[in-house]
Design a protein around this motif. Structure first.
Motif, mmCIF file in Angstrom:
data_model
loop_
_atom_site.group_PDB
_atom_site.id
_atom_site.type_symbol
_atom_site.label_atom_id
_atom_site.label_comp_id
_atom_site.label_asym_id
_atom_site.label_seq_id
_atom_site.Cartn_x
_atom_site.Cartn_y
_atom_site.Cartn_z
ATOM 1 N N GLN A 98 0.823 -1.202 0.000
ATOM 2 C CA GLN A 98 0.000 0.000 0.000
ATOM 3 C C GLN A 98 0.861 1.256 0.000
ATOM 4 N N ARG A 99 1.927 1.239 0.802
ATOM 5 C CA ARG A 99 2.826 2.403 0.826
ATOM 6 C C ARG A 99 3.535 2.570 -0.513
ATOM 7 N N GLU A 104 4.150 5.663 -5.405
ATOM 8 C CA GLU A 104 4.084 5.746 -6.866
ATOM 9 C C GLU A 104 3.037 6.753 -7.315
ATOM 10 N N GLN A 105 1.880 6.734 -6.652
ATOM 11 C CA GLN A 105 0.825 7.678 -7.003
ATOM 12 C C GLN A 105 1.240 9.110 -6.688
ATOM 13 N N LEU A 106 1.877 9.309 -5.534
ATOM 14 C CA LEU A 106 2.329 10.656 -5.175
ATOM 15 C C LEU A 106 3.414 11.141 -6.123
ATOM 16 N N THR A 107 4.295 10.236 -6.556
ATOM 17 C CA THR A 107 5.332 10.624 -7.515
ATOM 18 C C THR A 107 4.724 11.067 -8.834
#
Length: 306
Positions: A98-99, A104-107
């Protein structure tokens, strides 16, 4: 029995045996002697080895139930411990996955925001940052809802773009949210300009069911246009600022029975995945009314006549 027949003499010594004290002293001395002899000469070692060898099968048979009980208890305890450790490992693995997805999503989001900021620096039009909340409920249209409305000075007809190019246009404004019609909606059109040749045209949302493409209509069959040409806003409509990327030519179909070419374009903006957008002020709002020209005085002649 007559008393005279009884023998009154005490029994002989060997029948009576030694006294208890004599036995204690004798066997104590003998035990001490054996211990000293065993300590010095190891005389009892073969006897102990013989008895240990003879008693080993009996000891083994007697100890088996206890060993089996201990082994069974240890097995179930180890199984329970292993299951707990596996559950903890699976939980940690889920958290790490999950982290990793969040990172990846935040990047990706950070990259898009940087591109959006770069786009904002390149344009001179006042812009307002907004976030896409959700798609519109109508499945036959291509519309999204953003989190800025009339309270944030959003106006109907305002262009909307992401970090790559034009995304659509504000069609409805509510107090807190606004509705944005995407370029690929079948009722949406935008004037474009071919950067390579300077040819102008009008791009419409393709009429297919949510195809996600644009169609450049009413272009001559022999128009100078090839796949890969970049189309930008022309600015002739007074809504979109000129020079903003719109689409790239995907394919061109020229038919002998038609005077027009069918040109399909692929939008450069992420029409299906944009999250952060810029809402621009319409171009017509930036054009201020020109002041009235002051009348030019008419020169008079010396005689008082013009």
């Amino acid at each position: 029995m007559p008393l005279g027949t009884l023998d009154g003499d005490p029994p002989p010594f060997f029948r009576q045996g030694p006294s208890a004290l004599s036995k204690l002293v004798f066997f104590s001395a003998f035990a001490i002697l054996l211990m000293v002899a065993d300590l010095r000469f190891q005389i009892a070692q073969p006897i102990r080895a013989t008895f240990a060898t003879m008693l080993y099968p009996l000891q083994w048979a007697v100890m088996r139930p206890l060993v089996w009980a201990q082994s069974g208890s240890q097995y179930f305890q180890t199984l329970n411990t292993s299951q707990n450790k596996e559950a903890a490992a699976q939980y940690k693995l889920g958290l790490q996955s999950q982290r990793a997805l969040q990172v990846e999503q935040l990047t990706l989001e950070n990259t898009r925001l940087r591109g959006l900021l770069d786009m904002r620096e390149r344009i001179k039009t006042p812009a307002l940052a907004a976030q896409v909340l959700y798609d519109a409920a109508d499945p036959y249209t291509r519309k999204v809802i953003i989190d800025k409305g009339a309270l944030a000075a959003v106006q109907a007809g305002a262009p909307v773009l992401d970090e790559s190019g034009i995304l659509g246009q504000v069609t409805r404004v509510y107090p807190l949210v606004s509705e944005v019609t995407l370029l690929t909606d079948r009722n949406q059109a935008i004037p474009v300009l071919n950067v390579r040749t300077g040819v102008r045209g009008l791009a419409f949302g393709e009429s297919g069911a949510r195809s996600g493409a644009l169609e450049l209509r009413f272009m001559d069959a022999n128009v100078d246009m090839v796949a890969g040409d970049l189309l930008t806003t022309s600015g002739v409509d007074g809504v979109y600022p000129p020079g903003l990327p719109v689409a790239r030519v995907l394919k061109i179909e020229r038919r002998a029975d038609s005077a027009f070419a069918r040109i399909v374009c692929d939008p450069v903006a992420r029409v299906a995945g944009s999250l952060h957008v810029l809402v621009l002020q319409p171009l017509t709002e930036q054009i201020h009314a020109r002041p009235n020209d002051s009348p030019v005085p008419i020169a008079k002649s010396k005689g008082g006549k013009p």
